[in-house]
Write an enzyme that holds these catalytic residues in place. Structure first.
Site, PDB file in Angstrom:
ATOM      1  CD  GLU A 210      -2.507   1.382   2.368  1.00 49.49           C
ATOM      2  OE1 GLU A 210      -2.763   0.385   3.417  1.00 49.49           O
ATOM      3  OE2 GLU A 210      -3.594   2.288   2.647  1.00 49.49           O
TER       4      GLU A 210
ATOM      5  CG  ASN B 189      -4.953   4.858   1.053  1.00 47.33           C
ATOM      6  OD1 ASN B 189      -5.738   4.129   1.490  1.00 47.33           O
ATOM      7  ND2 ASN B 189      -3.783   4.815   1.301  1.00 47.33           N
TER       8      ASN B 189
ATOM      9  CD  GLU C  79      -6.962  -0.845   7.643  1.00 46.55           C
ATOM     10  OE1 GLU C  79      -6.674  -0.283   6.353  1.00 46.55           O
ATOM     11  OE2 GLU C  79      -7.430  -0.357   8.569  1.00 46.55           O
TER      12      GLU C  79
HETATM   13  P1  C2E Z   1      -5.261   3.664   6.203  1.00 47.16           P
HETATM   14  O1  C2E Z   1      -5.248   3.753   4.428  1.00 47.16           O
HETATM   15  O2  C2E Z   1      -6.111   2.738   6.812  1.00 47.16           O
HETATM   16  O3  C2E Z   1      -3.672   3.107   6.458  1.00 47.16           O
HETATM   17  C1  C2E Z   1      -3.273   2.494   7.313  1.00 47.16           C
HETATM   18  C2  C2E Z   1      -2.726   3.532   8.704  1.00 47.16           C
HETATM   19  O4  C2E Z   1      -2.315   2.578   9.561  1.00 47.16           O
HETATM   20  C3  C2E Z   1      -1.282   4.080   7.943  1.00 47.16           C
HETATM   21  O5  C2E Z   1      -1.295   5.124   8.848  1.00 47.16           O
HETATM   22  C4  C2E Z   1      -0.349   3.101   8.757  1.00 47.16           C
HETATM   23  O6  C2E Z   1       1.053   3.492   8.606  1.00 47.16           O
HETATM   24  C5  C2E Z   1      -0.660   2.459   9.904  1.00 47.16           C
HETATM   25  N1  C2E Z   1      -0.446   1.322  10.066  1.00 47.16           N
HETATM   26  C6  C2E Z   1      -0.041   0.511   9.294  1.00 47.16           C
HETATM   27  N2  C2E Z   1       0.275  -0.652   9.911  1.00 47.16           N
HETATM   28  C7  C2E Z   1       0.008  -0.557  11.217  1.00 47.16           C
HETATM   29  C8  C2E Z   1       0.222  -1.282  12.719  1.00 47.16           C
HETATM   30  O7  C2E Z   1       0.387  -2.347  12.776  1.00 47.16           O
HETATM   31  N3  C2E Z   1      -0.148  -0.573  13.713  1.00 47.16           N
HETATM   32  C9  C2E Z   1      -0.565   0.642  13.727  1.00 47.16           C
HETATM   33  N4  C2E Z   1      -0.586   1.299  14.675  1.00 47.16           N
HETATM   34  N5  C2E Z   1      -0.559   1.599  12.530  1.00 47.16           N
HETATM   35  C10 C2E Z   1      -0.442   0.857  11.334  1.00 47.16           C
HETATM   36  P2  C2E Z   1      -0.900   6.676   8.077  1.00 47.16           P
HETATM   37  O8  C2E Z   1       0.238   6.182   6.888  1.00 47.16           O
HETATM   38  O9  C2E Z   1      -0.733   7.569   9.028  1.00 47.16           O
HETATM   39  O10 C2E Z   1      -2.239   7.008   7.362  1.00 47.16           O
HETATM   40  C11 C2E Z   1      -3.535   7.446   7.974  1.00 47.16           C
HETATM   41  C12 C2E Z   1      -4.495   7.381   6.899  1.00 47.16           C
HETATM   42  O11 C2E Z   1      -4.394   8.685   5.981  1.00 47.16           O
HETATM   43  C13 C2E Z   1      -4.615   6.236   6.180  1.00 47.16           C
HETATM   44  O12 C2E Z   1      -5.310   5.155   6.551  1.00 47.16           O
HETATM   45  C14 C2E Z   1      -5.540   6.775   4.626  1.00 47.16           C
HETATM   46  O13 C2E Z   1      -6.821   6.711   5.311  1.00 47.16           O
HETATM   47  C15 C2E Z   1      -4.882   8.198   4.867  1.00 47.16           C
HETATM   48  N6  C2E Z   1      -3.955   8.470   3.571  1.00 47.16           N
HETATM   49  C16 C2E Z   1      -2.608   8.052   3.601  1.00 47.16           C
HETATM   50  N7  C2E Z   1      -2.159   8.410   2.358  1.00 47.16           N
HETATM   51  C17 C2E Z   1      -2.982   8.698   1.724  1.00 47.16           C
HETATM   52  C18 C2E Z   1      -3.096   9.372   0.442  1.00 47.16           C
HETATM   53  O14 C2E Z   1      -2.128   9.293  -0.506  1.00 47.16           O
HETATM   54  N8  C2E Z   1      -4.293   9.576  -0.066  1.00 47.16           N
HETATM   55  C19 C2E Z   1      -5.500   9.675   0.562  1.00 47.16           C
HETATM   56  N9  C2E Z   1      -6.650  10.112   0.200  1.00 47.16           N
HETATM   57  N10 C2E Z   1      -5.467   9.145   1.824  1.00 47.16           N
HETATM   58  C20 C2E Z   1      -4.306   8.765   2.613  1.00 47.16           C
HETATM   59 MG    MG Z   2      -7.209   1.563   7.155  1.00 51.90          MG
HETATM   60 MG    MG Z   3      -5.660   2.426   3.078  1.00 54.05          MG
END
Ligand code: C2E
Ligand code: MG
Ligand code: MG
Length: 600
Positions: free
Chosen positions: A375, A433, A552
């Site tokens: 991802e 995403n 996730e």
């Molecule tokens: P998401 O798409 O549900 O991404 C999963 C989030 O959980 C990511 O946070 C990831 O770093 C984190 N994560 C993955 N594995 C674990 C784990 O084992 N434990 C914990 N505590 N966290 C984990 P991130 O990167 O901070 O992104 C947060 C949200 O921001 C994403 O949730 C997504 O909804 C959004 N996002 C990130 N990048 C993009 C993008 O390029 N475009 C859009 N529209 N939204 C984005």
């Molecule tokens: Mg998610």
């Molecule tokens: Mg995602």
């Protein structure tokens, strides 16, 4: 004094004209004081005033040498000027039958000269007057000077009421007048004293534009008319109400008003309004309240704080909301982030690392332990503030027009990376995403397919993740884009499944292949029996609907084993790897020889 009927009628109109000017009981103002000082100087007399004739008092808008701000109208020479619209000169009050026993004469005043203050409509508002403690005559030149100064006062009054000072629709003083009066307040009120101000917003910008679209501009006038009438009827009795923008009104509460009581009063006002006005179905009024310090708080800060309070009320869905520094700091940071993100986006080049970059988190097949894709997650590192989490900035960007460019950048960068990896023999599915708002862009599907074509990528190499809650906000609108994407072979996943209250029937009809169970359900399942059953049920449900299931936030072996036992297909989480820059991702893969085979 008993007025004859025609004069009584004239007096009522005269009073109305005076009140409409919103001058009575306003704080002193330098623009009037300048003229009054000049009058005292020209006549070399200790007392001068701009005296307005109210129903039963003479009220001084500006005064030199007088302590009171009003005296009874009865037997006041200024009252005679107002009645007769003529200049009045009394060389010696003690020699005058009418004024000999007046309050003025009793207080030692002997000489009076007053020139009428006459509006362009012919109403006499009061007098520009000079008074002395010795009997005195008046020259023709002095008469002329007094008339000129009265005209200057009228010029000032009418200027204030003319364009730029008064809202043409409501007739209320406008933002410019508020700013002037706010500054003048410092002259009349102890420095630093705390006062309360309120901003009433009769409709949000969306409500306004919806109402305009549906009902036309005259409807806006109607909403405002209702609002102004109600504001004037209650608040206008003790405070000047300023019309500062098409839907916004500001006023300062009387000195000594208790903040809590005031907020309750405002809540009641909103309730009364909601019960009585016809616009209640299309608009919801909100009130922001803020404390300021007279002469210390700049007007711009007060207005900003009031707006911040209204905005906070809108976010919390409450009618009256008090400004708080903490909330304000949150809003200021949001505003700052949106601005700074705009600059970051302007300078971002797809595929090249700047403030924006992509990191990649592997997706693991639970049965084989192989990495079957990744991802792409957006990262933003601000040059001064450092890393900002997408969880913080994405929801803000989603509300702006920058979202389209952001998603374009992410998609383009992901495709550049995918093409590079494929050229190196790493063929995998990369998930990106996208926001549900993107799916409403009419050309979204065409742009995406064009990108895949340009980079020589098969549609099956790209997956899109869309959060469930966002999808549910506007399901029908997004459906057309989703169908077109699925038909072209792009895989679609529902992200954060379980958080969006989906209708199951609707879920079944969406062309989605993958469901990603939100971390909130996954975390802690090893210690929580009920959570385990819930996740099992979600996996079964998704399978029954024909979807692949990804969990996730998998952080421990125990959780991974439980998920596998429950039939979950894939997992993502810190147990396997954190999101990594592209080089680290390839190195991570290199250290897992089986995966490389699986991916080629
Ligand atoms: P998401 O798409 O549900 O991404 C999963 C989030 O959980 C990511 O946070 C990831 O770093 C984190 N994560 C993955 N594995 C674990 C784990 O084992 N434990 C914990 N505590 N966290 C984990 P991130 O990167 O901070 O992104 C947060 C949200 O921001 C994403 O949730 C997504 O909804 C959004 N996002 C990130 N990048 C993009 C993008 O390029 N475009 C859009 N529209 N939204 C984005
Ligand atoms: Mg998610
Ligand atoms: Mg995602």
């Amino acid at each position: 004094m008993i007025l004859s009927p025609p004069r009584a009628h004239h007096e009522a109109s005269r009073l109305e004209a005076l009140r409409k000017l919103n001058l009575l009981d306003t704080p002193p103002s330098e623009s009037f004081d300048r003229i009054t000082r000049m009058a005292a100087q020209v006549f070399n007399l200790p007392i001068a005033a701009v005296s307005l004739t109210d129903s039963n008092r003479q009220w001084f808008k500006s005064r030199v040498g007088v302590e009171h701000d009003s005296i009874p109208r009865f037997q006041a020479p200024c009252g005679q000027v107002a009645d007769e619209s003529e200049m009045l000169v009394v060389p010696d009050l003690l020699d005058d039958d009418h004024y000999r026993d007046s309050l003025l004469a009793g207080s030692g005043v002997r000489f009076y000269a007053g020139a009428p203050l006459i509006t362009t409509d012919g109403y006499c508002l009061g007098a520009m007057c000079v008074l002395g403690t010795e009997p005195r005559g008046i020259t023709e030149a002095e008469r002329e000077a007094l008339r000129d100064m009265a005209a200057m006062v009228m010029g000032q009054i009418e200027l204030r009421h003319a364009i730029g000072r008064v809202d043409p629709l409501s007739g209320l003083p406008n933002r410019n007048q508020f700013i002037d009066d706010f500054k003048d307040m410092a002259a009349d009120c102890p420095h630093g004293k705390q006062r309360l101000a309120a901003l009433v917003n009769l409709a949000s910008p969306e409500q306004l534009s919806n109402a305009l679209r549906a009902m036309g501009p005259s409807y806006l006038d109607e909403i405002m008319g209702e609002g102004v009438r109600m504001l004037n009827a209650s608040i206008g009795q003790h405070s000047t109400v300023y019309h500062i923008s098409p839907t916004e009104f500001v006023f300062v509460a009387p000195p000594g008003t208790d903040a809590v009581e005031f907020c309750v009063e405002m809540e009641n006002w909103l309730r009364r309004r909601a019960a009585s006005v016809t616009s209640r179905f299309v608009t919801s009024a909100r009130i922001g309240v803020a404390i300021f310090r007279v002469g210390v708080t700049p007007h711009a800060d007060l207005l900003r704080n009031l707006h911040s309070a209204v905005q906070h009320g809108a976010d919390q869905d409450c009618g009256v909301s008090m400004f708080s520094e903490e909330q304000d700091a949150v809003y200021r940071r949001r505003f700052w982030l949106v601005n700074e993100f705009g600059a970051a986006l302007d300078s971002a080049v797809p595929g090249r690392e700047g403030q924006l970059r992509l990191v990649f988190q592997p997706k693991i097949d639970l049965a084989s332990g192989a990495c079957i894709g990744a991802e792409a997650l957006l990262r933003w590192t601000h040059p001064q503030a450092g890393p900002v989490s997408p969880g913080e900035f994405i929801p803000l960007i989603e509300r702006t027009s920058m979202l389209r460019a952001t998603t374009n950048w992410v998609l383009e960068s992901a495709m550049v990376q995918l093409a590079q990896w494929r050229a190196q023999g790493l063929g995998m599915e990369l998930a990106v995403n996208v926001s549900a708002v993107n799916l409403l862009e009419p050309d979204f599907c065409i742009r995406l397919l064009d990108g895949l074509h340009r980079h020589g990528l098969p549609a099956s190499s790209l997956a899109l993740e869309i959060t469930e809650s966002a999808l549910m906000e506007n399901p029908k609108m997004a459906e057309a884009t989703l169908c077109a994407l699925a038909a072209a072979g792009v895989r679609l996943a529902i992200d954060d499944f379980g958080t969006g209250y989906s209708s199951l029937a609707y879920l079944q009809s969406l062309p989605v292949q993958v469901v990603k169970i939100d971390q909130g359900f996954v975390r802690g399942i090893e210690a929580d029996e009920r959570k385990r059953s819930l996740v099992s049920a979600m996996i079964k449900l998704a399978h029954d609907l024909g979807h692949r299931v990804v969990a996730e936030g998998v952080e421990t072996d125990d959780v991974a084993s439980l998920l596998e036992a429950a039939g979950c297909d894939q997992a993502q989480g810190y147990l396997y790897a954190r999101p990594m820059p592209p080089d680290a991702f390839v190195q991570w893969l290199d250290e897992r020889p089986l995966d490389v085979l699986a991916l080629v």
